[in-house]
Design a protein around this motif. Sequence first.
Motif, PDB file in Angstrom:
ATOM      1  N   TYR B  73       0.845  -1.207   0.000  1.00 56.56           N
ATOM      2  CA  TYR B  73       0.000   0.000   0.000  1.00 56.56           C
ATOM      3  C   TYR B  73       0.880   1.257   0.000  1.00 56.56           C
ATOM      4  O   TYR B  73       0.700   2.170  -0.813  1.00 56.56           O
ATOM      5  N   LEU B  77       1.669   4.367  -2.975  1.00 50.62           N
ATOM      6  CA  LEU B  77       1.557   5.814  -2.733  1.00 50.62           C
ATOM      7  C   LEU B  77       2.883   6.541  -2.903  1.00 50.62           C
ATOM      8  O   LEU B  77       2.921   7.681  -3.372  1.00 50.62           O
ATOM      9  N   HIS B  78       3.979   5.903  -2.483  1.00 48.21           N
ATOM     10  CA  HIS B  78       5.231   6.646  -2.297  1.00 48.21           C
ATOM     11  C   HIS B  78       6.450   6.027  -2.944  1.00 48.21           C
ATOM     12  O   HIS B  78       7.567   6.466  -2.680  1.00 48.21           O
ATOM     13  N   ARG B 202      -4.074  10.787   3.334  1.00 44.93           N
ATOM     14  CA  ARG B 202      -5.104  10.545   2.313  1.00 44.93           C
ATOM     15  C   ARG B 202      -6.211  11.587   2.364  1.00 44.93           C
ATOM     16  O   ARG B 202      -6.967  11.726   1.393  1.00 44.93           O
ATOM     17  N   SER B 209      -0.384  13.456  -5.440  1.00 48.15           N
ATOM     18  CA  SER B 209      -0.032  12.261  -6.213  1.00 48.15           C
ATOM     19  C   SER B 209      -1.264  11.661  -6.868  1.00 48.15           C
ATOM     20  O   SER B 209      -2.398  12.043  -6.580  1.00 48.15           O
ATOM     21  N   LEU B 211      -2.693   8.978  -6.442  1.00 45.47           N
ATOM     22  CA  LEU B 211      -3.623   8.365  -5.489  1.00 45.47           C
ATOM     23  C   LEU B 211      -4.131   9.365  -4.460  1.00 45.47           C
ATOM     24  O   LEU B 211      -4.798   8.998  -3.505  1.00 45.47           O
ATOM     25  N   ALA B 213      -2.504  11.366  -2.265  1.00 42.57           N
ATOM     26  CA  ALA B 213      -1.875  11.535  -0.960  1.00 42.57           C
ATOM     27  C   ALA B 213      -1.127  12.867  -0.888  1.00 42.57           C
ATOM     28  O   ALA B 213      -0.608  13.367  -1.885  1.00 42.57           O
TER      29      ALA B 213
END
Lengths: 388, 388
Positions: B73, B77-78, B202, B209, B211, B213
């Motif tokens: 996960y 994101l990162h 979030r 980003s 997603l 974030a």
Amino acid sequence: MRQAILNLEESKIREVANAGMGRGDVLPFWFGESDEGTPEAVRAAAIASLQAGETFYSHNLGLPELRQAVADYASRLHGPVAAERIAITSGGVNALMLAMQALIDAGDEVVAVTPVWPNLTAQPLILGARLRCVALQPQADGAWTLDLPALLEAITPQTRLLVVNAPNNPTGWTLSRAEQQAILARCRETGTWILSDEVYERLYYAGGSALGAAPSFLDIADAHDRLVVVQSFSKSFLMTGWRLGWLTMPAAMTPQMGKLLEFNTSCAPVFVQRAALTALAQTEAITPRIVAHLKGCRDTLVPLLQAVPDVQTSSAPGGMYAFLRIAGHSDSLQLAKRLVAEAGLGLAPGIAFGPEAEGWLRWCFASKDVGRLAQGVQRLERWLAAQR
Amino acid sequence: MRQAILNLEESKIREVANAGMGRGDVLPFWFGESDEGTPEAVRAAAIASLQAGETFYSHNLGLPELRQAVADYASRLHGPVAAERIAITSGGVNALMLAMQALIDAGDEVVAVTPVWPNLTAQPLILGARLRCVALQPQADGAWTLDLPALLEAITPQTRLLVVNAPNNPTGWTLSRAEQQAILARCRETGTWILSDEVYERLYYAGGSALGAAPSFLDIADAHDRLVVVQSFSKSFLMTGWRLGWLTMPAAMTPQMGKLLEFNTSCAPVFVQRAALTALAQTEAITPRIVAHLKGCRDTLVPLLQAVPDVQTSSAPGGMYAFLRIAGHSDSLQLAKRLVAEAGLGLAPGIAFGPEAEGWLRWCFASKDVGRLAQGVQRLERWLAAQR
């Protein structure tokens, strides 16, 4: 990273267990946990709470009705304990850490009675305290006893906190009422706080109170004494994995503990607390059965071990462990690893609990199937015979 | 009791909430918690685990499959984050406390960016650290910004740890990528650890980003940087009451964290971790819906507040709070108590988050029913009108 943290020992119990991981043929008696799951009614209470949507934050100190139920339970065992003296925690170990955070400044002196569950001696070191240990003494028959004069002498006005666990993990040693009275009197003189880990109080086989609890400092202390008692739902209710315990402390300390709870974990999940409410409500159906079964385990295991040549052990009054040594084997970590590898027998090395216990092994007898204990002794016997 | 613990402030948010307890007519926006419960599929996973009897201890660092799922996960994101860098904790606040225990010796200097959730500044004081605060600055439009030169100057080789929470509770201020880069560069120079509380990542409404974030230190740091990032399941998965979070740290630190977990809480309940596995598996169904709803809440509340005479507030890029001040009212605790008593409106006083935020109020807009927010603004408007 802090040097104090790097210096903390990793669990030597886990080191042995890791050596046996993935080996289906090992009989594991290394951890302090029954292999019997939580009673169905207790699980059902958590499930009902989850179904009802109780997924929000709760009070730092715990649900008021659980604090009251805990106070009622403690009062039945030890005489009146007010709910204002209770805080619900995320397990017994969390209760211990919170109490130490409340009481220990870096540099303070802490006295601990050892050997003991290593968490009790690691926590003061995390908080920067100076730790002094007073060793229990093994007797010729394998039982361990307290050198009371040595302990009383070790407690001075410089001693901020005394940490004691009785019934004791790993030895099964249990404080007598007279010892508790002498310790309490001494700590009153010196202004020392007592942190008493009594999580095995119901796992006591020597009579004691009407409800079968081991002697507790709560029986003899005043409500305002410098005393914090740690309890857990793990042992008496088969709830290890739930991570729920409680603290009993002077009422004036409770709001302070509420702050520390907020800053450590905020609160225990409500659905876990609902399970605990059911556990307490049904304790008369749950706990005596567990204790009777464990007594049967002890009374099966210990005579079998005593019949093995070169094995020394004693029937302990409390706890869920046989503590034994085997003549000719002084390195407990090496011995435990060899027993895993060569005998398929998983025991905890005594050195994990302090240098006083080097050469000893801890055998958790909390086994649903008592036959497994006899099977383990057979493995030990066969392995020892092969060494000769 | 330690003086350091007696000195800790009790929550001023709770002081206001207590003033409204038992009053069914109060609209409560004081706590940092949505009033929407955990998604049914997540609860069902915990229930299935309890039914299957998963009530035993688990690994200190968390279930291996959960650590892997968290790493996957975080990697989405990162960029790549290895499971070896993850530890599962009993909530975000527990993750913060564990990180501080790992890094702060008594007497060490900690720099914190404030105003901030009071737990972040209380924890260093519990551990005996010296705390220096660098204040965010309110702008004319009600938004808060970082005085980056002041922060960089405050971080010296004597600074053991920098604590920063962005998106920030209570102001909604969020670190820009450029600010993160400057801070990371400075901390590399001085050898300072960064403890980044990113639990609101979030809940970010400014693009960011793919997603969605907020900028994270994980985006720019190396895997070996002195960086510990705290996350929680509370906000992005509506799991406040479950007490589950995680740490991302350099891999070399993880075994040390395992020891601290053992000595603080031992582990998180397996059935709670099973729920988290389902939450992560279904995050695409769960999290964007939560974020879109919260953005709708923000975009309802903030314009209504801005239309109220004498109210100053800004639409924050992240978090779940409107932070506002009302001309002529400089005592936030008194104001919050009056709003509870006289308007039936429950807000958190700014002073709870640091002296910089005196005169401000925090309004949690995580309301399932958006209409409640408009109702709250009406109450504020009516009360203010009555003051004139």
